[in-house]
Design an enzyme around this catalytic site. Sequence first.
Site, short mmCIF file in Angstrom:
data_model
loop_
_atom_site.label_atom_id
_atom_site.label_comp_id
_atom_site.label_asym_id
_atom_site.label_seq_id
_atom_site.Cartn_x
_atom_site.Cartn_y
_atom_site.Cartn_z
N HIS A 149 1.07 -4.21 2.00
CA HIS A 149 0.38 -4.99 0.98
C HIS A 149 -0.69 -4.12 0.37
CE1 HIS A 149 -0.98 -8.79 -0.92
NE2 HIS A 149 -2.14 -8.15 -0.93
N CYS A 150 -0.66 -3.97 -0.95
CA CYS A 150 -1.56 -3.06 -1.65
C CYS A 150 -2.59 -3.84 -2.46
CB CYS A 150 -0.76 -2.12 -2.56
SG CYS A 150 -1.78 -0.91 -3.43
N VAL A 151 -3.88 -3.70 -2.13
CA VAL A 151 -4.92 -4.42 -2.86
C VAL A 151 -5.09 -3.87 -4.27
CG1 VAL A 151 -6.18 -5.04 -0.78
CG2 VAL A 151 -6.71 -2.88 -1.93
#
Length: 306
Positions: A149-151
């Site tokens: 999961h990439c912010v």
Amino acid sequence: MAWNVFKFCTALRALGSIMILVVIGIVGFTYYAVVVANYGPALLLGGFDSFVAILVVALFHFLLIMLLWSYFSVVVTDPGGVPPGWRPELDIEKNEGNQPVIAEANPAFSAGGSSAHGVRYCRKCNQYKPPRSHHCSVCGRCILKMDHHCVWVVNCVGAMNYKSFLLFLFYTFLETTMVAVSLFPIFLVFFTDGDEDITVSPGNLAATFVAFVLNIAFALSVLGFLIMHIMLVKRNTTTIEAYEKHTTPNWPFDLGRKKNFEQVFGRDKLYWFLPLYTEDDMKRLPALRGLDFTSRSEESEPLQSL
């Protein structure tokens, strides 16, 4: 058991929206330093200076368009969720092939060779999980071929947007490197002794200095991520699988460099550097959709039957 860094971080959803603004802000600031403050005015000087300015401005805009196209493709593209009511092809009631029903709590099975055919179940989503999918605590659902999961993109990176993410890293590295190289001569003005050759205003000079430092820092950091993901594509694995892979000496989805590459970028060479797929590739390569993956054992079966 490994600590889940996202377990108490649902606020990352709100943080991600801020990160999009940060990305736009950095792009805008760099655009000002390169085009408005330096090479834009040089277009009117004539001679060799104008020729260099044309090359820099043209390359800058091309890479910027590809970078933003890839970036927002990652942001807006669904990484791939489990279809409603999805069930594995195996007969679960009869448990054909003596395959065990494995729950989310068994990470060894998720990384093991048997995961190519075994039945997996997510207790959080109360549904069966396709091979190579993982539950994202931030998104609150299972993601097909989840990488992480990439912010920075306010999204998970999974089967449907992994190619766009890799191209985003690729074009970001090229853009930041090009910006750093083009601004380097102006950056050196800070270390000159005299003022007779300085034609840039103090404000533009400060913007150039900051833009150079930011872009050289991003270029070096992105290069590390890009090399890491190139190695992952080479082995047909994801960040999560690479972390769990120590439990399995032989990775079943490693089909060789060529086929591993095709399972991410497709077979049409004209689309390798574009954040999209052809309809033909989507039909011929089920792995691009994240639900059906060929293992090495399945690849060897036709040869053994001859």
